[in-house]
Design a protein around this motif. Structure first.
Motif, PDB file in Angstrom:
ATOM      1  N   VAL A   1       0.855  -1.182   0.000  1.00 66.61           N
ATOM      2  CA  VAL A   1       0.000   0.000   0.000  1.00 66.61           C
ATOM      3  C   VAL A   1       0.891   1.231   0.000  1.00 66.61           C
ATOM      4  O   VAL A   1       1.781   1.369   0.837  1.00 66.61           O
ATOM      5  CB  VAL A   1      -0.909   0.028   1.249  1.00 66.61           C
ATOM      6  CG1 VAL A   1      -1.735   1.304   1.288  1.00 66.61           C
ATOM      7  CG2 VAL A   1      -1.802  -1.199   1.306  1.00 66.61           C
TER       8      VAL A   1
ATOM      9  N   GLN B   1       1.178   4.367   1.259  1.00 67.39           N
ATOM     10  CA  GLN B   1       0.525   5.043   2.374  1.00 67.39           C
ATOM     11  C   GLN B   1       0.494   6.556   2.216  1.00 67.39           C
ATOM     12  O   GLN B   1      -0.279   7.225   2.902  1.00 67.39           O
ATOM     13  CB  GLN B   1       1.176   4.627   3.686  1.00 67.39           C
ATOM     14  CG  GLN B   1       0.946   3.147   3.962  1.00 67.39           C
ATOM     15  CD  GLN B   1       1.560   2.675   5.245  1.00 67.39           C
ATOM     16  OE1 GLN B   1       2.497   3.261   5.771  1.00 67.39           O
ATOM     17  NE2 GLN B   1       1.028   1.582   5.766  1.00 67.39           N
TER      18      GLN B   1
ATOM     19  N   CYS C   1      -2.957   6.639   0.251  1.00 67.09           N
ATOM     20  CA  CYS C   1      -4.117   6.038   0.917  1.00 67.09           C
ATOM     21  C   CYS C   1      -4.914   7.090   1.701  1.00 67.09           C
ATOM     22  O   CYS C   1      -4.337   7.932   2.396  1.00 67.09           O
ATOM     23  CB  CYS C   1      -3.650   4.928   1.858  1.00 67.09           C
ATOM     24  SG  CYS C   1      -4.997   4.101   2.731  1.00 67.09           S
TER      25      CYS C   1
ATOM     26  N   CYS D   1     -10.427  -1.827   1.310  1.00 69.53           N
ATOM     27  CA  CYS D   1      -9.574  -3.013   1.165  1.00 69.53           C
ATOM     28  C   CYS D   1      -9.713  -3.918   2.383  1.00 69.53           C
ATOM     29  O   CYS D   1      -9.787  -5.140   2.257  1.00 69.53           O
ATOM     30  CB  CYS D   1      -8.122  -2.627   0.936  1.00 69.53           C
ATOM     31  SG  CYS D   1      -7.383  -1.654   2.264  1.00 69.53           S
TER      32      CYS D   1
ATOM     33  N   VAL E   1      -4.263   4.816   8.009  1.00 66.94           N
ATOM     34  CA  VAL E   1      -4.175   4.405   6.613  1.00 66.94           C
ATOM     35  C   VAL E   1      -3.929   2.898   6.545  1.00 66.94           C
ATOM     36  O   VAL E   1      -3.492   2.282   7.499  1.00 66.94           O
ATOM     37  CB  VAL E   1      -3.086   5.180   5.831  1.00 66.94           C
ATOM     38  CG1 VAL E   1      -3.433   6.662   5.745  1.00 66.94           C
ATOM     39  CG2 VAL E   1      -1.718   4.995   6.441  1.00 66.94           C
ATOM     40  N   SER E   2      -4.209   2.343   5.381  1.00 65.88           N
ATOM     41  CA  SER E   2      -4.112   0.903   5.210  1.00 65.88           C
ATOM     42  C   SER E   2      -2.663   0.431   5.203  1.00 65.88           C
ATOM     43  O   SER E   2      -1.761   1.145   4.764  1.00 65.88           O
ATOM     44  CB  SER E   2      -4.788   0.513   3.899  1.00 65.88           C
ATOM     45  OG  SER E   2      -4.740  -0.876   3.712  1.00 65.88           O
TER      46      SER E   2
ATOM     47  N   CYS F   1     -10.007  -0.145  -4.884  1.00 63.38           N
ATOM     48  CA  CYS F   1      -9.441   1.018  -4.184  1.00 63.38           C
ATOM     49  C   CYS F   1      -9.766   2.319  -4.936  1.00 63.38           C
ATOM     50  O   CYS F   1      -9.410   2.461  -6.105  1.00 63.38           O
ATOM     51  CB  CYS F   1      -7.928   0.865  -4.052  1.00 63.38           C
ATOM     52  SG  CYS F   1      -7.153   2.274  -3.217  1.00 63.38           S
TER      53      CYS F   1
ATOM     54  N   CYS G   1      -4.091   2.998  -4.566  1.00 65.49           N
ATOM     55  CA  CYS G   1      -2.848   3.033  -3.785  1.00 65.49           C
ATOM     56  C   CYS G   1      -2.318   1.647  -3.441  1.00 65.49           C
ATOM     57  O   CYS G   1      -1.291   1.537  -2.771  1.00 65.49           O
ATOM     58  CB  CYS G   1      -3.044   3.850  -2.516  1.00 65.49           C
ATOM     59  SG  CYS G   1      -4.130   3.101  -1.291  1.00 65.49           S
ATOM     60  N   ILE G   2      -2.985   0.584  -3.898  1.00 58.85           N
ATOM     61  CA  ILE G   2      -2.544  -0.777  -3.609  1.00 58.85           C
ATOM     62  C   ILE G   2      -1.963  -1.367  -4.891  1.00 58.85           C
ATOM     63  O   ILE G   2      -2.587  -1.275  -5.947  1.00 58.85           O
ATOM     64  CB  ILE G   2      -3.707  -1.649  -3.101  1.00 58.85           C
ATOM     65  CG1 ILE G   2      -4.438  -0.957  -1.962  1.00 58.85           C
ATOM     66  CG2 ILE G   2      -3.184  -3.023  -2.659  1.00 58.85           C
ATOM     67  CD1 ILE G   2      -5.743  -1.630  -1.569  1.00 58.85           C
TER      68      ILE G   2
END
Length: 62
Positions: free
Chosen positions: A7, A9, A12, A18, A33-34, A54, A58-59
């Motif tokens: 991720v 970050q 995110c 997610c 954040v993830s 997403c 961002c992943i």
């Protein structure tokens, strides 16, 4: 070598989508954040579903 998910970050927004799709892999950290906490928590297809969902893209796989 298997692909790893990560991720970004900095991008995110902490929406948690997610995490709701694959709670075995993603969680929100102390900053809200993830983050990935278990690379092997789910199969690549399920992780890809989270990537595709997403809203800020961002992943990613590396």
């Amino acid at each position: 070598m298997a692909a790893e998910v990560y991720v970004d970050q900095q991008v995110c927004i902490g929406c948690g989508l997610c995490m709701s799709i694959v709670p075995e892999v993603f969680r929100l950290n102390d900053a809200g954040v993830s983050e990935v906490f278990d690379q092997n928590g789910a199969g690549e297809a399920k992780i890809q579903e989270a990537i595709d969902s997403c809203p800020v893209n961002c992943i990613h796989w590396r």
